[in-house]
Design a protein around this motif. Structure first.
Motif, mmCIF file in Angstrom:
data_model
loop_
_atom_site.group_PDB
_atom_site.id
_atom_site.type_symbol
_atom_site.label_atom_id
_atom_site.label_comp_id
_atom_site.label_asym_id
_atom_site.label_seq_id
_atom_site.Cartn_x
_atom_site.Cartn_y
_atom_site.Cartn_z
ATOM 1 N N VAL A 18 0.821 -1.194 0.000
ATOM 2 C CA VAL A 18 0.000 0.000 0.000
ATOM 3 C C VAL A 18 0.865 1.257 0.000
ATOM 4 O O VAL A 18 1.771 1.396 0.806
ATOM 5 N N ALA A 21 -2.109 7.471 -0.483
ATOM 6 C CA ALA A 21 -3.294 7.653 -1.312
ATOM 7 C C ALA A 21 -3.180 8.928 -2.138
ATOM 8 O O ALA A 21 -2.628 9.930 -1.707
ATOM 9 N N GLN A 22 -3.727 8.846 -3.364
ATOM 10 C CA GLN A 22 -3.745 10.021 -4.210
ATOM 11 C C GLN A 22 -5.169 10.540 -4.289
ATOM 12 O O GLN A 22 -6.096 9.926 -3.793
ATOM 13 N N GLU A 161 -9.206 5.675 -5.488
ATOM 14 C CA GLU A 161 -7.854 5.991 -5.044
ATOM 15 C C GLU A 161 -7.245 4.739 -4.435
ATOM 16 O O GLU A 161 -7.954 3.771 -4.133
ATOM 17 N N GLU A 162 -5.939 4.736 -4.247
ATOM 18 C CA GLU A 162 -5.254 3.540 -3.772
ATOM 19 C C GLU A 162 -5.821 3.118 -2.408
ATOM 20 O O GLU A 162 -5.833 3.902 -1.455
ATOM 21 N N THR A 163 -6.302 1.871 -2.336
ATOM 22 C CA THR A 163 -6.999 1.402 -1.142
ATOM 23 C C THR A 163 -6.631 -0.042 -0.847
ATOM 24 O O THR A 163 -6.585 -0.884 -1.753
ATOM 25 N N TYR A 182 -7.249 -5.067 -2.714
ATOM 26 C CA TYR A 182 -6.332 -3.945 -2.955
ATOM 27 C C TYR A 182 -6.600 -3.432 -4.358
ATOM 28 O O TYR A 182 -6.710 -4.205 -5.312
ATOM 29 N N GLY A 183 -6.729 -2.113 -4.497
ATOM 30 C CA GLY A 183 -6.998 -1.552 -5.809
ATOM 31 C C GLY A 183 -6.653 -0.085 -5.879
ATOM 32 O O GLY A 183 -6.379 0.572 -4.869
ATOM 33 N N ASP A 184 -6.708 0.425 -7.100
ATOM 34 C CA ASP A 184 -6.348 1.826 -7.314
ATOM 35 C C ASP A 184 -6.876 2.253 -8.677
ATOM 36 O O ASP A 184 -7.169 1.419 -9.552
ATOM 37 N N THR A 185 -7.012 3.545 -8.838
ATOM 38 C CA THR A 185 -7.326 4.157 -10.130
ATOM 39 C C THR A 185 -6.258 5.200 -10.416
ATOM 40 O O THR A 185 -5.989 6.067 -9.567
ATOM 41 N N VAL A 186 -5.637 5.107 -11.580
ATOM 42 C CA VAL A 186 -4.515 5.997 -11.910
ATOM 43 C C VAL A 186 -4.717 6.600 -13.294
ATOM 44 O O VAL A 186 -5.359 6.008 -14.167
#
Length: 735
Positions: A18, A21-22, A161-163, A182-186
């Motif tokens: 982890v 967070a953005q 966001e990164e979680t 665990y996931g994220d959007t970039v």
């Protein structure tokens, strides 16, 4: 235990990865049945949106326990953990969810929704972000089974966001639950990319104990183990046209030592946790693969489309004691009369017929839906439309094993039948569906006329009997609903809809079973505000050509039409927080949910008996497993970092068969132990949470606080009771 340690190890490994967070990134919205609890107010029918947080922090993962709070939903508990749900919406037959359209993320999820819809697979509520239930206005957009309604499970969303998230609980009967993702959007040079990696695990040692017998010791191996990984990806290109590609793949490995066989009336009262020695051989093993690829595009602000291709594959073998030779020569007879009970207890001579119910299912399809909003003068339109091509099939390849018992119940020999000798069949359905609905709004009034059309081509082959056949259906389901805004917080709603449910290919082609039909009427009033909300509805469903299912009974070879039924009901749901507008940190939310139902068969049913629970009905007989009253209520107290909640559910008694007898001794149809009363039950759950900090929460609770026990089902073969008092302790963390 090794697998459980591995899950916690993976949880720790994900946590290490982890990063900071953005800022959240805005993405294109996905298509849902309801979308949120706020959207319920505008529905032109009765529905509910259940947030996962409402039940996950209470340690609840049993979908049947979750849906107790929703009026108009009827439950038949079977195994105590919700592994084999039996859910009915507004009076439809609830056996194995056969008359409910079950979806995950808007995709049909039953193993073979047309050819064999019985849900030996069901999505797990414990890994969902929400559950949508649509009862009164689902018949146009969603099929194939529209006499009841639709339940749509919403899988975990890709975080904006990164979680990293983890929830782990341990409780009575060595019950372990672990949910991690665990996931994220970039943002990238080519667009926005999102991903989610998820692992869900649920296992238990089980709450029933198997007798010693036949020289074999007692056993408490009556539990289950389930593991589900999932990956979800999306990409939104950096282009002038708003569009989104989304892919999901999930897998489930499930193993359960559950049995079809219950107990005698006396034994279930004396020890509801007991199982007979012969059931030690029973085991259900299954694997499920689910996948889809979606494409969503918005050519303009008032026009959007979503295309989806999907593929699901399911394999299972419920290997179990199917019958006996000796005594009453049937399990249901032995449980009702005691004649042959020593065979099930493995204390006397006879034979156990052990069947390997080995089946493979597959389904795939392509679906399209869109909506276009426009105005004509002061009349606003939201035109919604869609189409779907779907194919599913089921391959049955079963055999029996005869286990012979000596004078004292010991195993003397075992005779294995040839593979496929007790069922070697293939069934297939090709279905093409079209639907259109127009939400027409004039001032405060919205009217939604629509129609659904489906064409089915079905076929079956029975290779053992050298039989085959084909059938086809053309089904038209029109309907209209309305929503009238009385003010900004209150609406009146209602509708009239025609519903349909089709038989499987073999039942249609060989036995001439017709489609089940219904006309559903509802009228309701709904109010929402920050402090109080309520929803009252009256409904009437008129069934014709009712299909008596062959699912979950163990021996019936074909479904059949059994006549007509009428279901009238009143639904009420009230939520209130006297401190909801106080602005302080103290809250006191409470709710009450109630359903009153009068469900009667209006045809005399003289055919059947034995494995048919509808045999013996007369005009006015109450429908099996349909209680008159269902109540749910709860109150919670929360302040700052802690909360405490008390929930209660009540279900009045019902009958196990349409003959409406109080005990198996009064049965004259041959139903045996399937006949008799289903007990009324009042259950309480107590749960609490404590926030250690903004990221970590402790969870604890006791379900069935006062250890109330009663008969909740007489299917598949004989009465069985609900799970007793059980507790859990764990934590939830999100970073």
């Amino acid at each position: 235990m090794t697998k459980n340690i591995g899950i916690f190890s993976l949880t720790s490994a994900l946590a290490v990865g982890v990063l900071a967070a953005q800022d959240a990134i805005e993405t294109l919205a996905t298509v849902d049945v309801i979308g949120s609890s706020e959207n319920v107010l505008g529905l032109t029918g009765s529905g509910a949106f259940i947030e996962a947080e409402d039940y996950q922090k209470k340690g609840i993962t049993n979908i049947q326990q979750i849906l107790r709070k929703v009026p108009g939903v009827y439950i038949r508990e079977e195994d105590g953990f919700g592994n084999f749900p039996n859910i009915s919406l507004r009076g439809g037959d609830g056996t194995r969810n056969e008359k409910v359209t079950v979806m995950e993320d808007g995709i049909l999820t039953a193993p073979a929704a047309y050819s064999a819809p019985s849900a030996y697979y069901s999505p797990r509520a414990g890994r969902m972000s929400g559950i949508e239930v649509l009862k009164g206005s689902s018949q146009i957009k969603y099929g194939p089974h529209t006499t009841g309604g639709v339940i749509n499970f919403l899988s975990t969303e890709i975080p904006s966001e990164e979680t990293f998230y983890t929830r782990n609980t341990y409780g009575t009967y060595n019950t372990l639950l672990s949910h991690n993702y665990y996931g994220d959007t970039v943002r990238t040079a080519t667009g926005t990319f999102g991903y989610l990696l998820e692992l869900f695990h649920h296992s238990s040692g089980g709450f029933r104990d198997i007798d010693a017998g036949g020289g074999l010791s007692s056993s408490n191996n009556t539990g289950f183990k389930l593991t589900e990984p999932m990956v979800k990806l999306f990409w939104e290109p950096d282009s002038a046209l708003r569009q989104r590609f989304e892919f999901k793949y999930g897998y489930q490995d499930f193993n359960s030592d559950e049995s079809y066989i219950g107990l005698t009336e006396e034994d279930v009262r004396n020890n509801p946790n007991r199982r007979y020695s012969a059931t030690r051989f029973d085991n259900m093993a299954s694997e499920h693969h689910r996948s889809y690829l979606k494409y969503r595009v918005e050519p303009s602000e008032n026009l959007n489309f979503e295309f989806a291709a999907y593929y699901n594959q399911f394999s299972r073998n419920w290997a179990k004691v199917d019958d006996i030779v000796g005594g009453a020569n049937s399990v249901r007879g032995a449980l009702a009369t005691g004649n042959g009970l020593d065979i099930l207890q493995m204390t006397g001579p006879g034979s156990l017929i052990f069947r390997n119910n080995n089946r493979d299912y597959s389904s795939y399809g392509y679906q399209f839906q869109g909506d276009y909003s426009f105005a004509s003068g002061n009349v606003e339109h939201l035109l919604q439309f869609g189409a779907r091509y779907h194919r599913d099939d089921v391959r049955r390849f079963q055999n029996d094993e005869q286990i012979n018992l000596g004078a004292t119940g010991g195993v003397t020999d075992r005779v294995v039948g040839a593979p496929g000798s007790q069922g070697n069949r293939y069934q297939q359905t090709d279905a093409l569906a079209f639907w259109v609905e127009d939400e027409i709004s004039v001032g405060n009034l919205t009217v939604s006329p629509g129609v659904r059309y489906e064409h089915l081509d079905q076929s079956f082959n029975d290779f053992n009997k050298d039989q085959s056949g084909t059938s086809s259906f053309d089904l038209v389901s029109p309907g209209v609903g309305f929503n009238y805004e009385l003010d900004g917080s209150a609406v009146a709603y209602g509708g009239v809809y025609r519903g349909m449910s089709t038989p499987g290919p073999r039942s249609a082609a060989k036995s001439g079973v017709l489609e089940e039909e219904s006309m559903g009427y509802e009228l309701g009033y709904r109010y929402q505000s920050p402090k109080v909300s309520y929803d009252f509805a009256a409904f009437f469903t008129d069934f014709d050509n009712l299909i008596a299912t062959d699912a979950g009974l163990g021996a019936v070879e074909n479904a059949k039409n059994i006549g007509e039924a009428e279901v009238f009901g009143l639904e009420a749901q009230v939520s209130y927080d006297p401190l909801g507008e106080s602005g302080g940190e103290l809250s006191l939310p409470m709710y009450v949910s109630a359903t009153w139902t009068d469900a009667t068969l209006t045809s005399t049913i003289t055919e059947g008996g034995g494995d048919d629970i509808f045999a013996g009905a007369t005009d006015g007989s109450l429908m099996p497993y349909m209680p008159e009253w269902q109540l749910a209520a709860g109150v919670a107290l929360a302040k700052g970092s802690w909360s405490l909640a008390l929930d209660a559910t009540f279900v009045s008694d019902a009958f196990g068969t349409a003959q409406n007898v109080d005990s198996p001794s009064q049965d004259t149809t041959g139903a045996g132990a399937r006949a008799g009363k289903i007990d009324e039950l009042l259950l309480f759950d107590l749960t609490g949470t404590y926030d250690i900090n903004e990221n970590v929460t402790l969870l604890a609770g006791v379900n069935n606080l006062f250890d109330e026990r009663g008969i909740t089902s007489r299917l598949a073969r004989g009465p069985r009771a609900n799970i007793g008092r059980n507790a859990f302790l764990g934590f939830e963390a999100k970073f």
